[in-house]
Enzyme design. Structure first.
Site, PDB file in Angstrom:
ATOM      1  N   GLU A  49      74.416 -14.289  26.961  1.00 41.40           N
ATOM      2  CA  GLU A  49      75.192 -12.541  26.982  1.00 41.40           C
ATOM      3  C   GLU A  49      75.057 -11.920  28.306  1.00 41.40           C
ATOM      4  O   GLU A  49      75.647  -9.974  28.182  1.00 41.40           O
ATOM      5  CB  GLU A  49      73.759 -11.970  25.556  1.00 41.40           C
ATOM      6  CG  GLU A  49      74.359 -12.961  24.384  1.00 41.40           C
ATOM      7  CD  GLU A  49      73.886 -14.011  24.379  1.00 41.40           C
ATOM      8  OE1 GLU A  49      73.484 -14.537  23.189  1.00 41.40           O
ATOM      9  OE2 GLU A  49      73.394 -14.668  25.148  1.00 41.40           O
ATOM     10  N   PHE A 111      63.027 -14.344  11.985  1.00 40.19           N
ATOM     11  CA  PHE A 111      63.910 -15.067  12.879  1.00 40.19           C
ATOM     12  C   PHE A 111      64.901 -14.002  13.562  1.00 40.19           C
ATOM     13  O   PHE A 111      65.567 -13.590  13.073  1.00 40.19           O
ATOM     14  CB  PHE A 111      63.944 -15.977  11.996  1.00 40.19           C
ATOM     15  CG  PHE A 111      64.941 -16.588  13.405  1.00 40.19           C
ATOM     16  CD1 PHE A 111      64.340 -18.253  14.045  1.00 40.19           C
ATOM     17  CD2 PHE A 111      66.287 -16.561  13.014  1.00 40.19           C
ATOM     18  CE1 PHE A 111      65.639 -18.315  14.935  1.00 40.19           C
ATOM     19  CE2 PHE A 111      67.075 -18.121  13.752  1.00 40.19           C
ATOM     20  CZ  PHE A 111      66.720 -18.578  14.571  1.00 40.19           C
ATOM     21  N   GLN A 112      64.564 -14.414  15.262  1.00 38.47           N
ATOM     22  CA  GLN A 112      65.474 -13.784  16.230  1.00 38.47           C
ATOM     23  C   GLN A 112      65.817 -11.654  15.821  1.00 38.47           C
ATOM     24  O   GLN A 112      65.908 -11.707  16.840  1.00 38.47           O
ATOM     25  CB  GLN A 112      67.133 -13.981  15.906  1.00 38.47           C
ATOM     26  CG  GLN A 112      67.138 -15.451  16.179  1.00 38.47           C
ATOM     27  CD  GLN A 112      68.409 -16.127  16.937  1.00 38.47           C
ATOM     28  OE1 GLN A 112      69.149 -15.079  15.938  1.00 38.47           O
ATOM     29  NE2 GLN A 112      68.739 -17.109  17.389  1.00 38.47           N
ATOM     30  N   LYS A 161      72.037  -6.203   9.418  1.00 37.29           N
ATOM     31  CA  LYS A 161      72.978  -7.422   8.941  1.00 37.29           C
ATOM     32  C   LYS A 161      73.178  -6.387   7.422  1.00 37.29           C
ATOM     33  O   LYS A 161      74.616  -6.128   7.358  1.00 37.29           O
ATOM     34  CB  LYS A 161      72.010  -8.215   8.820  1.00 37.29           C
ATOM     35  CG  LYS A 161      73.440  -9.659   7.898  1.00 37.29           C
ATOM     36  CD  LYS A 161      72.198 -10.848   8.298  1.00 37.29           C
ATOM     37  CE  LYS A 161      73.913 -12.124   8.045  1.00 37.29           C
ATOM     38  NZ  LYS A 161      74.994 -11.987   8.264  1.00 37.29           N
ATOM     39  N   MET A 486      69.220 -12.643  52.751  1.00 34.43           N
ATOM     40  CA  MET A 486      69.054 -11.862  53.093  1.00 34.43           C
ATOM     41  C   MET A 486      67.859 -11.402  53.313  1.00 34.43           C
ATOM     42  O   MET A 486      67.077 -11.094  53.958  1.00 34.43           O
ATOM     43  CB  MET A 486      69.138 -10.602  52.456  1.00 34.43           C
ATOM     44  CG  MET A 486      68.896  -8.582  52.106  1.00 34.43           C
ATOM     45  SD  MET A 486      70.234  -8.520  53.856  1.00 34.43           S
ATOM     46  CE  MET A 486      71.417  -8.198  53.673  1.00 34.43           C
TER      47      MET A 486
END
Length: 572
Positions: A49, A111-112, A161, A486
């Protein structure tokens, strides 16, 4: 006719002109993915993602349109945060849609479930949690409006949802009215006149342009002003491409524009930094006086009166106090200023500017950007020079972050806006490859090159699979020095060469890795191999990863040490 939230989602995107979404599915967002096949919007399936956020960012920077990404709840949403913060720091218009658990479960540690609105509040221009399907159309309309207007930025819309599954009559507002949000785009004419009065008297002016020149498409107006004033121009990292670094001479050869100073700041050119420190008028256009530009603020442009144009009033006098503030769109402000200059040209301009331009010419000739090509090893600067020499004029260059980014800024001479895509504010390693994929999605027929380091490329290297699957022929040029370059350079200069945790001796074979993904892998280990390998890569209509074995301890110079004035440069 009633539509579900998922159907409304796509109807809104159509009205906003969205052509592509970068996304990754999950349970909370499945209703939208189920509906997706009924609509013509293209979907690019990413492999992480964070990649989706950077691809939307690269797409937005390359096109000027709003980039869109779509992810699920919980870890899907949190994986976008680095990409959101990257876009926020660089004022990139994006809308991020995240799935969320059903509204009755919010706050129950479902959940999630994660409070992505709370998490992203500090790094979004605005964000929304949609609680009612009746608000969905309005919120999406507002999200796109906020993302693209004023100082652009990312806007997040969190979609529970049950809201996506619910139905309602579809309504899409024709106009947006947000109390308290009315960006000032038309500059005050009185301030424009004050700026012109100061510029008329300047003997040693410098135009200092930032990313705002590119965002507002003010590059033509900037060039016109510079030529009418015979004023040298420097840009920030984000402003590269806003002024033509090179032009063609009478023989058709590419040469540096006589008014071009190069980038200023920590790794800016000697002439740019010295010009800023010795100018009598500094005209900042769409820049924010970042610490990498100013160095020690109390010693920045000590001889100058400062004019500053910016659409964001909070950026004016935030870091450096200015004498003439101008709030407004850069393009509109420069158009009005140019009208004044055209009506009242400065008398004896060539004679007036000659001493100043002669001094700048001396600085350029005395301390040009340079490196020493010694032995059989490849110098990274040479690779970037060859990329510039061989690339098409409309090529889009992305970078990772670190030495690869600075060498690209120094040795690739950008002359068109929206051709450099790089993480300037946040400095996000792993940005370049997904951003290149986003740009290639927008412009499938243009050459898109990610200049990378062997450390940063591994941050999001999984997105090579995205490029292969979607037949996006991005080129990745890895400057492989076997170090986090760097950081190693700072350890060399300021930490007694204690190279703790910066050696990357254990790295993959990038040629084999490219082939494992289904891409083309190439390698160059000697200077004479650089050009043939680049020619082969640029002529290949597939994703290509090139492993350049470069000098492991090459540094980026000039360099201004932290806490020093920008005239206190370490030179080669």
């Amino acid at each position: 006719m009633k539509l579900t939230g998922a159907q409304i989602f796509f109807e809104c995107l159509k009205k906003e002109g969205v052509e592509v979404i970068f996304g990754f599915p999950g349970g909370a967002i499945l209703d939208i993915y189920h509906e997706m096949s009924n609509h013509p919007i293209r979907h690019i399936l990413v492999r992480h993602e964070q990649g989706a956020a950077h691809m939307a960012d690269g797409y937005a920077r390359a096109t000027g349109k709003v980039g869109v990404c779509l992810v699920t709840s919980g870890p899907g949403a949190t994986n976008t945060v680095t990409g959101i913060a990257t876009a926020y720091m660089d004022s990139v218009p994006m809308v991020i849609f995240t799935g969320q658990v059903p509204t009755p479960l919010i706050g129950n540690d479902a959940f999630q479930e994660v409070d992505i609105v709370g998490i992203t509040r500090p790094c979004t221009k605005h964000n929304y949690l949609v609680k009612d399907v009746n608000d969905l159309g309005r919120i999406i309309r507002e999200a796109f409006y906020l993302a693209r207007t004023g100082r652009p930025g990312p806007v997040l819309v969190d979609l529970p949802k049950d809201v996506i599954q619910a139905s309602t009559e579809f309504r899409y507002p024709k106009a947006v009215h947000l109390r308290g949000y009315r960006p000032t785009v038309d500059p005050h004419q009185g301030q424009i006149l004050r700026a012109w009065e100061l510029l008329k008297t300047a003997k040693r002016p410098v135009l200092y342009a930032g990313g705002g020149v590119i965002i507002s498409s003010a590059h033509k107006e900037l060039l016109r002003l510079a030529e009418m004033l015979r004023a040298p121009v420097t840009t920030t990292l984000m402003g590269l491409g806003g002024f033509p670094a090179v032009i063609k001479n009478d023989k058709g050869e590419r040469v540096l524009h006589p008014l071009w100073l190069g980038m200023l700041g920590m790794h800016g050119t000697f002439r740019a930094n010295m010009a800023v420190q010795n100018c009598d008028v500094l005209f900042a256009i769409g820049a924010r006086f970042d610490d990498r530009v100013t160095g020690k603020i109390s010693g920045f442009a000590p001889k100058a009166k400062i004019i500053h144009i910016d659409v964001d009033p909070t950026s004016i006098s935030k870091n450096v106090l200015v004498d003439i503030p101008i709030v407004g769109d850069c393009k509109k402000a420069l158009q009005r200023l140019n009208e004044l200059v055209e009506k009242e040209p400065i008398a004896n301009l060539e004679e007036l500017r000659a001493p100043w331009l002669d001094q700048i010419r001396q600085w350029r000739e005395t301390y040009p950007l340079a490196y020493k090509q010694e032995g059989e090893g490849i110098k990274p600067q040479y690779v970037v020079e060859k990329i510039f020499e061989l690339a098409t004029e409309d090529a889009i260059i992305t970078t990772e972050v670190g030495q690869n980014q600075m060498w690209t800024a120094q040795y690739f001479h950008f002359s068109k806006p929206r051709t450099l895509l790089t993480s300037g504010g946040l400095g996000t390693m792993g940005y370049g490859l997904p951003a290149a994929i986003g740009a290639q999605t927008a412009f499938p027929d243009r050459l898109v090159i990610d200049v990378a380091g062997d450390g940063s490329i591994q941050m999001n290297i999984q997105e090579m699979m995205t490029a292969v699957c979607h037949e996006l022929p991005v080129k990745v040029a890895i400057l492989n020095n076997r170090f986090l370059g760097m950081v190693r350079q700072w350890q060399e200069l300021f930490y007694n060469k204690n190279y703790c945790a910066t050696c990357l001796d254990a790295s993959p074979d990038f040629v084999k890795l490219a082939e494992a993904y289904g891409a083309v892998g190439l390698r160059a280990t000697r200077p004479e191999e650089v050009e043939p390998v680049l020619r082969e890569a640029f002529s290949t209509k597939r994703p290509v990863m090139i492993d350049f074995w470069v000098n492991p301890e090459e540094g980026v110079y000039p360099m201004v040490p932290a806490g020093k004035e920008i005239s206190e440069m370490l030179l080669v």
